[in-house]
Scaffold this motif. Structure first.
Motif, PDB file in Angstrom:
ATOM      1  N   MET A   1       0.798  -1.301   0.165  1.00 34.01           N
ATOM      2  CA  MET A   1       0.024   0.087   0.234  1.00 34.01           C
ATOM      3  C   MET A   1       0.967   1.295  -0.034  1.00 34.01           C
ATOM      4  O   MET A   1       1.907   1.619   0.750  1.00 34.01           O
ATOM      5  CB  MET A   1      -0.895   0.007   1.275  1.00 34.01           C
ATOM      6  CG  MET A   1      -1.917   1.157   1.308  1.00 34.01           C
ATOM      7  SD  MET A   1      -3.168   1.022  -0.007  1.00 34.01           S
ATOM      8  CE  MET A   1      -4.143  -0.351   0.607  1.00 34.01           C
ATOM      9  N   ILE A   2       0.707   2.238  -0.824  1.00 40.56           N
ATOM     10  CA  ILE A   2       1.473   3.353  -0.970  1.00 40.56           C
ATOM     11  C   ILE A   2       0.573   4.337  -0.235  1.00 40.56           C
ATOM     12  O   ILE A   2      -0.484   4.947  -0.603  1.00 40.56           O
ATOM     13  CB  ILE A   2       1.478   3.817  -2.595  1.00 40.56           C
ATOM     14  CG1 ILE A   2       2.194   2.759  -3.191  1.00 40.56           C
ATOM     15  CG2 ILE A   2       2.167   5.448  -2.567  1.00 40.56           C
ATOM     16  CD1 ILE A   2       2.242   3.071  -4.626  1.00 40.56           C
ATOM     17  N   LYS A  30      -8.436   7.968  -5.528  1.00 40.11           N
ATOM     18  CA  LYS A  30      -9.511   8.656  -4.569  1.00 40.11           C
ATOM     19  C   LYS A  30     -10.155   7.574  -3.778  1.00 40.11           C
ATOM     20  O   LYS A  30     -10.320   7.943  -2.506  1.00 40.11           O
ATOM     21  CB  LYS A  30     -10.501   9.494  -5.340  1.00 40.11           C
ATOM     22  CG  LYS A  30      -9.780  10.662  -6.048  1.00 40.11           C
ATOM     23  CD  LYS A  30     -10.722  11.473  -6.788  1.00 40.11           C
ATOM     24  CE  LYS A  30     -11.523  10.563  -7.893  1.00 40.11           C
ATOM     25  NZ  LYS A  30     -10.605  10.186  -9.045  1.00 40.11           N
ATOM     26  N   THR A  31     -10.808   6.605  -4.443  1.00 38.42           N
ATOM     27  CA  THR A  31     -11.312   5.473  -3.521  1.00 38.42           C
ATOM     28  C   THR A  31     -10.764   4.703  -2.523  1.00 38.42           C
ATOM     29  O   THR A  31     -10.869   4.536  -1.579  1.00 38.42           O
ATOM     30  CB  THR A  31     -12.110   4.436  -4.540  1.00 38.42           C
ATOM     31  OG1 THR A  31     -12.709   5.278  -5.513  1.00 38.42           O
ATOM     32  CG2 THR A  31     -12.771   3.351  -3.821  1.00 38.42           C
ATOM     33  N   ARG A  35     -11.363   5.169   1.469  1.00 37.89           N
ATOM     34  CA  ARG A  35     -11.724   3.981   2.129  1.00 37.89           C
ATOM     35  C   ARG A  35     -10.560   3.635   3.328  1.00 37.89           C
ATOM     36  O   ARG A  35     -11.139   2.933   4.244  1.00 37.89           O
ATOM     37  CB  ARG A  35     -11.842   2.887   1.232  1.00 37.89           C
ATOM     38  CG  ARG A  35     -13.010   3.169   0.176  1.00 37.89           C
ATOM     39  CD  ARG A  35     -13.561   1.858  -0.504  1.00 37.89           C
ATOM     40  NE  ARG A  35     -14.377   0.962   0.617  1.00 37.89           N
ATOM     41  CZ  ARG A  35     -15.378   0.160   0.415  1.00 37.89           C
ATOM     42  NH1 ARG A  35     -15.177  -0.454  -0.734  1.00 37.89           N
ATOM     43  NH2 ARG A  35     -15.834  -0.399   1.369  1.00 37.89           N
ATOM     44  N   MET A  36      -9.402   3.918   2.817  1.00 37.40           N
ATOM     45  CA  MET A  36      -8.268   3.487   3.962  1.00 37.40           C
ATOM     46  C   MET A  36      -8.366   4.545   5.078  1.00 37.40           C
ATOM     47  O   MET A  36      -8.158   4.217   6.194  1.00 37.40           O
ATOM     48  CB  MET A  36      -6.838   3.760   3.313  1.00 37.40           C
ATOM     49  CG  MET A  36      -5.802   3.564   4.059  1.00 37.40           C
ATOM     50  SD  MET A  36      -4.305   3.557   3.075  1.00 37.40           S
ATOM     51  CE  MET A  36      -3.958   5.214   2.557  1.00 37.40           C
ATOM     52  N   GLU A  37      -8.701   5.622   4.624  1.00 38.79           N
ATOM     53  CA  GLU A  37      -8.514   6.934   5.680  1.00 38.79           C
ATOM     54  C   GLU A  37      -9.834   6.929   6.630  1.00 38.79           C
ATOM     55  O   GLU A  37      -9.817   7.376   7.816  1.00 38.79           O
ATOM     56  CB  GLU A  37      -8.370   8.214   5.272  1.00 38.79           C
ATOM     57  CG  GLU A  37      -6.944   8.465   4.483  1.00 38.79           C
ATOM     58  CD  GLU A  37      -5.902   8.208   5.672  1.00 38.79           C
ATOM     59  OE1 GLU A  37      -6.099   8.929   6.831  1.00 38.79           O
ATOM     60  OE2 GLU A  37      -5.027   7.376   5.478  1.00 38.79           O
ATOM     61  N   PHE A  38     -10.900   6.398   6.200  1.00 37.05           N
ATOM     62  CA  PHE A  38     -12.335   6.525   6.803  1.00 37.05           C
ATOM     63  C   PHE A  38     -12.903   4.852   6.811  1.00 37.05           C
ATOM     64  O   PHE A  38     -13.804   4.804   6.223  1.00 37.05           O
ATOM     65  CB  PHE A  38     -13.270   7.424   5.875  1.00 37.05           C
ATOM     66  CG  PHE A  38     -12.669   8.823   6.001  1.00 37.05           C
ATOM     67  CD1 PHE A  38     -12.506   9.539   7.123  1.00 37.05           C
ATOM     68  CD2 PHE A  38     -12.173   9.264   4.837  1.00 37.05           C
ATOM     69  CE1 PHE A  38     -12.124  11.149   7.107  1.00 37.05           C
ATOM     70  CE2 PHE A  38     -11.573  10.663   4.732  1.00 37.05           C
ATOM     71  CZ  PHE A  38     -11.669  11.521   6.008  1.00 37.05           C
ATOM     72  N   PRO A  39     -12.155   4.121   7.599  1.00 38.64           N
ATOM     73  CA  PRO A  39     -12.608   2.778   7.321  1.00 38.64           C
ATOM     74  C   PRO A  39     -13.882   2.408   8.191  1.00 38.64           C
ATOM     75  O   PRO A  39     -14.561   1.365   7.784  1.00 38.64           O
ATOM     76  CB  PRO A  39     -11.553   1.924   8.128  1.00 38.64           C
ATOM     77  CG  PRO A  39     -10.805   2.819   8.962  1.00 38.64           C
ATOM     78  CD  PRO A  39     -10.876   4.220   8.296  1.00 38.64           C
TER      79      PRO A  39
END
Length: 381
Positions: A1-2, A30-31, A35-39
């Motif tokens: 994951m980058i 963007k997706t 999704r990573m920042e707001f799981p």
């Protein structure tokens, strides 16, 4: 994951605004980012025909399904009038980070955002990967490999052929989006126009010349350039002048927001073609300018990025003005430093005030601190 640099600003905005809108080109991540920042947010993608129809026909019930949960709504430009109902919801429940929206078309969406969510939303622009986000991956690649591959995330996380993937990108996303926005009757003409525009990346924009070569009117060329800019495919850099009125009447420079896409569009399908290509210098400049645009977007900066050209054809590639502190940059694709690269920049620097830095960014691997300027490798700048 980058890990994306913009995530820090995204988190900050979500703690201070009820809505955060993340915009940027197709496939910029963007997706994945949201999704990573707001799981713990609910998630819905309006590319889904069923969800899109639900949101369009009954926006009240569509939002009611999430109850008190915060939600990520992907591709909000598909149902722009949903923003009016989001405004109603936010005014009733103004908690921060309630809605995280993403969108790929600035053309119609931002007008709707400004009308419905003024004062309620922060805006983040996510461009393709930056060099610093790629980090150690760059050490394994030559500058030509980096330019040819470009910076869309998929090309760095999956073993795909850049020539194939970028060709699919053009037909799957760019041409489809423009058809939807412009109701094109002749997609072939637009395809020709797109490739001719890519051949002008890094150059001062002459709309009349571009239109003539594409066989269209200057008005149509201007409209199509606006569509490309609104879809985050290209950026236009305005010239720097101390007098703002002068700035407004001069031609901008055109840059594609991904150098790999530009390579693909001008027909560089194999890496070996790039080394001797007549546009290699313009492509290298495009890559460097894109890095400055990404940096500004990733920190939500408000500084001006321009270029300089006077009536005597003296030119400085980049003029970056941070509230009166000016950075001047010359961009050279050569791998061996030439002493005359910085002459114009050094000679004209007094025109930009007393607080001026001077940098030459070049295609070599060694950086040096010189008496009148910094010499920076493309890997480090």
């Amino acid at each position: 994951m980058i890990l994306r640099e913009i995530r820090l600003k995204l988190s900050e905005f979500a703690q201070n605004y009820p809505v955060v809108t993340v915009v940027g080109p197709r496939q910029s991540g963007k997706t994945t980012l949201t999704r990573m920042e707001f799981p713990h947010h609910a998630y819905v993608n309006l590319e889904s025909l069923a969800d899109r129809e639900f949101a369009a026909t009954d926006p009240v019930a569509f939002l009611r399904q999430f109850g008190d949960s915060s939600v990520v709504i992907d591709e909000i430009q598909r149902v722009p009038h949903l923003l009016s109902q989001i405004q109603v919801s936010v005014d009733r429940d103004p908690r921060c980070g309630h809605f995280i929206l993403t969108g790929s078309q600035n053309f119609s969406m931002m007008k709707a955002v400004s009308q419905s969510l003024a004062g309620r939303t922060a805006i983040c622009t996510l461009l393709p990967l930056s060099m610093s986000e790629l980090g150690g991956n760059l050490k394994k690649q030559t500058v030509d490999e980096v330019m040819w591959r470009g910076f869309y995330p998929k090309l760095h996380v999956k073993p795909v052929n850049p020539a194939d993937e970028l060709s699919f990108y053009v037909s799957t996303y760019l041409e489809r989006d423009v058809r939807e926005l412009e109701n094109l009757r002749n997609l072939r003409t637009f395809s020709i126009f797109l490739r001719l525009a890519a051949g002008r990346t890094g150059q001062v924009l002459n709309v009349s010349s571009l239109a003539a070569d594409a066989g269209i009117s200057p008005k149509v060329a201007t409209d199509w350039l606006s569509l490309l800019e609104a879809s985050y495919v290209v950026s236009l850099l305005e010239p720097w002048h101390a007098n703002l009125n002068k700035r407004l009447v001069k031609a901008p420079k055109l840059y594609f927001n991904d150098v790999g896409l530009a390579c693909n569009l001008i027909g560089i399908s194999e890496l070996r073609q790039l080394a001797a290509h007549p546009l290699r210098g313009a492509l290298f400049e495009t890559m460097v300018v894109d890095e400055f645009l990404k940096r500004r977007a990733n920190v939500a900066g408000h500084w001006n990025i321009n270029y300089y050209r006077d009536s005597n054809r003296n030119e400085i590639d980049l003029v970056i003005d941070h509230a009166g502190v000016v950075d001047l940059c010359e961009v050279k694709s050569g791998e061996t430093f030439s002493s005359d690269w910085a002459n114009t920049m050094v000679r004209l620097s007094s025109q930009f005030g007393s607080d001026v830095s001077r940098t030459v960014i070049y295609g070599g691997d060694e950086s040096q601190s010189r008496s009148e300027f910094e010499l920076k490798s493309w890997r480090e700048f």
